[in-house]
Design a protein around this motif. Structure first.
Motif, mmCIF file in Angstrom:
data_model
loop_
_atom_site.group_PDB
_atom_site.id
_atom_site.type_symbol
_atom_site.label_atom_id
_atom_site.label_comp_id
_atom_site.label_asym_id
_atom_site.label_seq_id
_atom_site.Cartn_x
_atom_site.Cartn_y
_atom_site.Cartn_z
ATOM 1 N N VAL A 114 -1.428 -1.024 3.706
ATOM 2 C CA VAL A 114 -1.333 0.082 2.756
ATOM 3 C C VAL A 114 0.082 0.648 2.771
ATOM 4 C CG1 VAL A 114 -2.238 2.375 2.167
ATOM 5 C CG2 VAL A 114 -3.783 0.615 3.063
ATOM 6 N N GLU A 115 0.636 0.857 3.976
ATOM 7 C CA GLU A 115 2.003 1.373 4.142
ATOM 8 C C GLU A 115 2.658 0.656 5.310
ATOM 9 O OE1 GLU A 115 1.884 5.588 4.910
ATOM 10 O OE2 GLU A 115 0.577 5.974 3.209
ATOM 11 N N GLY A 116 3.952 0.368 5.181
ATOM 12 C CA GLY A 116 4.708 -0.240 6.274
ATOM 13 C C GLY A 116 4.714 -1.754 6.206
ATOM 14 N N ARG A 117 5.173 -2.367 7.313
ATOM 15 C CA ARG A 117 5.241 -3.823 7.422
ATOM 16 C C ARG A 117 4.568 -4.245 8.723
ATOM 17 N NH1 ARG A 117 7.875 -6.447 3.823
ATOM 18 N NH2 ARG A 117 8.306 -8.269 5.104
ATOM 19 N N LEU A 118 3.618 -5.148 8.609
ATOM 20 C CA LEU A 118 2.837 -5.619 9.745
ATOM 21 C C LEU A 118 3.072 -7.111 9.942
ATOM 22 C CD1 LEU A 118 0.551 -5.009 11.843
ATOM 23 C CD2 LEU A 118 -1.063 -5.768 10.077
#
Length: 127
Positions: free
Chosen positions: A55-59
Protein backbone atom coordinates in the motif's frame (compact mmCIF):
# COMPACT_ATOMS: atom_id res chain seq x y z
CA UNK A 1 -22.11 -4.63 7.35
CA UNK A 2 -22.62 -2.54 4.26
CA UNK A 3 -19.59 -0.29 4.72
CA UNK A 4 -16.35 -0.31 2.78
CA UNK A 5 -13.11 -0.90 4.63
CA UNK A 6 -11.02 2.28 4.51
CA UNK A 7 -7.45 1.01 4.32
CA UNK A 8 -5.87 4.37 5.22
CA UNK A 9 -8.15 4.77 8.22
CA UNK A 10 -7.39 1.26 9.47
CA UNK A 11 -3.64 1.80 9.04
CA UNK A 12 -3.86 4.97 11.13
CA UNK A 13 -5.18 2.98 14.10
CA UNK A 14 -1.95 1.13 14.91
CA UNK A 15 1.80 1.65 14.82
CA UNK A 16 3.45 -1.66 15.80
CA UNK A 17 5.48 -3.52 13.20
CA UNK A 18 5.15 -7.15 12.11
CA UNK A 19 1.76 -7.55 13.81
CA UNK A 20 -0.95 -8.16 11.15
CA UNK A 21 -4.48 -6.94 11.88
CA UNK A 22 -7.52 -8.66 10.36
CA UNK A 23 -9.75 -6.06 8.64
CA UNK A 24 -12.07 -8.32 6.62
CA UNK A 25 -12.95 -11.92 5.94
CA UNK A 26 -13.60 -13.59 2.60
CA UNK A 27 -14.87 -17.16 2.83
CA UNK A 28 -12.12 -19.02 4.71
CA UNK A 29 -9.59 -16.24 4.12
CA UNK A 30 -8.57 -13.17 6.07
CA UNK A 31 -7.58 -9.79 4.71
CA UNK A 32 -4.92 -8.32 6.99
CA UNK A 33 -3.10 -5.01 7.17
CA UNK A 34 0.43 -4.86 8.51
CA UNK A 35 3.18 -2.30 9.02
CA UNK A 36 6.69 -3.61 8.61
CA UNK A 37 10.16 -2.19 9.09
CA UNK A 38 13.52 -3.93 8.99
CA UNK A 39 14.05 -7.62 8.35
CA UNK A 40 11.61 -10.35 9.35
CA UNK A 41 12.56 -14.03 9.78
CA UNK A 42 13.08 -16.65 7.10
CA UNK A 43 10.03 -18.89 7.11
CA UNK A 44 7.61 -20.86 4.97
CA UNK A 45 3.93 -21.76 4.98
CA UNK A 46 3.77 -25.44 3.99
CA UNK A 47 0.02 -25.52 3.32
CA UNK A 48 -0.81 -22.17 1.73
CA UNK A 49 0.25 -19.44 -0.63
CA UNK A 50 0.65 -15.92 0.82
CA UNK A 51 -0.31 -12.72 -1.01
CA UNK A 52 1.53 -9.45 -0.29
CA UNK A 53 0.09 -6.18 -1.69
CA UNK A 54 2.10 -3.04 -0.93
CA UNK A 55 0.00 0.00 0.00
CA UNK A 56 2.86 2.38 0.95
CA UNK A 57 6.64 2.07 0.73
CA UNK A 58 8.90 -0.52 -0.88
CA UNK A 59 9.03 -4.14 0.28
CA UNK A 60 11.61 -6.70 -0.73
CA UNK A 61 10.68 -10.33 -0.38
CA UNK A 62 13.87 -12.32 -0.20
CA UNK A 63 13.64 -15.75 -1.80
CA UNK A 64 16.39 -18.36 -1.98
CA UNK A 65 16.40 -18.12 -5.80
CA UNK A 66 16.19 -14.30 -6.14
CA UNK A 67 14.49 -11.33 -4.51
CA UNK A 68 11.25 -9.60 -5.50
CA UNK A 69 10.84 -5.88 -4.77
CA UNK A 70 7.36 -4.34 -4.65
CA UNK A 71 6.23 -0.73 -4.68
CA UNK A 72 2.79 0.76 -3.95
CA UNK A 73 0.03 -1.01 -5.85
CA UNK A 74 2.15 -4.07 -6.63
CA UNK A 75 1.53 -7.57 -5.33
CA UNK A 76 3.34 -10.86 -5.21
CA UNK A 77 2.18 -14.33 -4.24
CA UNK A 78 4.69 -16.48 -2.39
CA UNK A 79 3.82 -20.06 -3.32
CA UNK A 80 3.15 -22.57 -0.56
CA UNK A 81 6.26 -24.17 0.84
CA UNK A 82 8.62 -21.48 -0.50
CA UNK A 83 10.99 -20.07 2.10
CA UNK A 84 10.92 -16.27 2.18
CA UNK A 85 11.94 -13.28 4.30
CA UNK A 86 10.28 -9.85 3.92
CA UNK A 87 12.56 -6.82 4.34
CA UNK A 88 11.68 -3.11 4.48
CA UNK A 89 14.32 -0.36 4.68
CA UNK A 90 11.75 2.18 5.86
CA UNK A 91 8.21 1.64 7.06
CA UNK A 92 6.00 -0.27 4.65
CA UNK A 93 2.23 -0.69 4.85
CA UNK A 94 0.92 -3.84 3.19
CA UNK A 95 -2.13 -6.02 2.81
CA UNK A 96 -1.93 -9.78 3.24
CA UNK A 97 -4.51 -12.28 2.07
CA UNK A 98 -4.23 -15.75 3.54
CA UNK A 99 -6.37 -18.51 5.03
CA UNK A 100 -7.78 -17.96 8.50
CA UNK A 101 -5.38 -19.07 11.19
CA UNK A 102 -2.11 -18.68 9.28
CA UNK A 103 0.71 -17.78 11.67
CA UNK A 104 2.86 -14.88 10.44
CA UNK A 105 6.15 -16.67 11.17
CA UNK A 106 4.99 -19.89 9.48
CA UNK A 107 7.09 -22.89 10.49
CA UNK A 108 9.77 -20.79 12.24
CA UNK A 109 7.97 -19.39 15.29
CA UNK A 110 9.92 -17.19 17.68
CA UNK A 111 9.66 -13.71 19.16
CA UNK A 112 8.07 -12.15 16.06
CA UNK A 113 5.09 -14.52 16.10
CA UNK A 114 2.05 -12.24 16.33
CA UNK A 115 -1.21 -12.90 18.13
CA UNK A 116 -4.29 -13.37 15.95
CA UNK A 117 -5.64 -9.78 16.06
CA UNK A 118 -9.23 -9.12 14.97
CA UNK A 119 -9.57 -5.80 16.84
CA UNK A 120 -9.96 -3.80 13.60
CA UNK A 121 -12.88 -5.81 12.21
CA UNK A 122 -15.95 -3.57 11.83
CA UNK A 123 -18.38 -6.32 12.77
CA UNK A 124 -17.65 -7.66 16.26
CA UNK A 125 -19.60 -10.83 15.42
CA UNK A 126 -16.87 -11.64 12.84
CA UNK A 127 -14.18 -12.22 15.47
Amino acid sequence: MNRPVDIGEKLSLFSEHWSPKVVARLNDYEVKLVKVKGEFVWHRHEDTDELFLVVEGRLTIQLRDGDVTLGPGQLFVVPRGVEHCPVADGEVCAMLIEPTGVVNTGDTGGDLTADHDTSLLDDPDDS
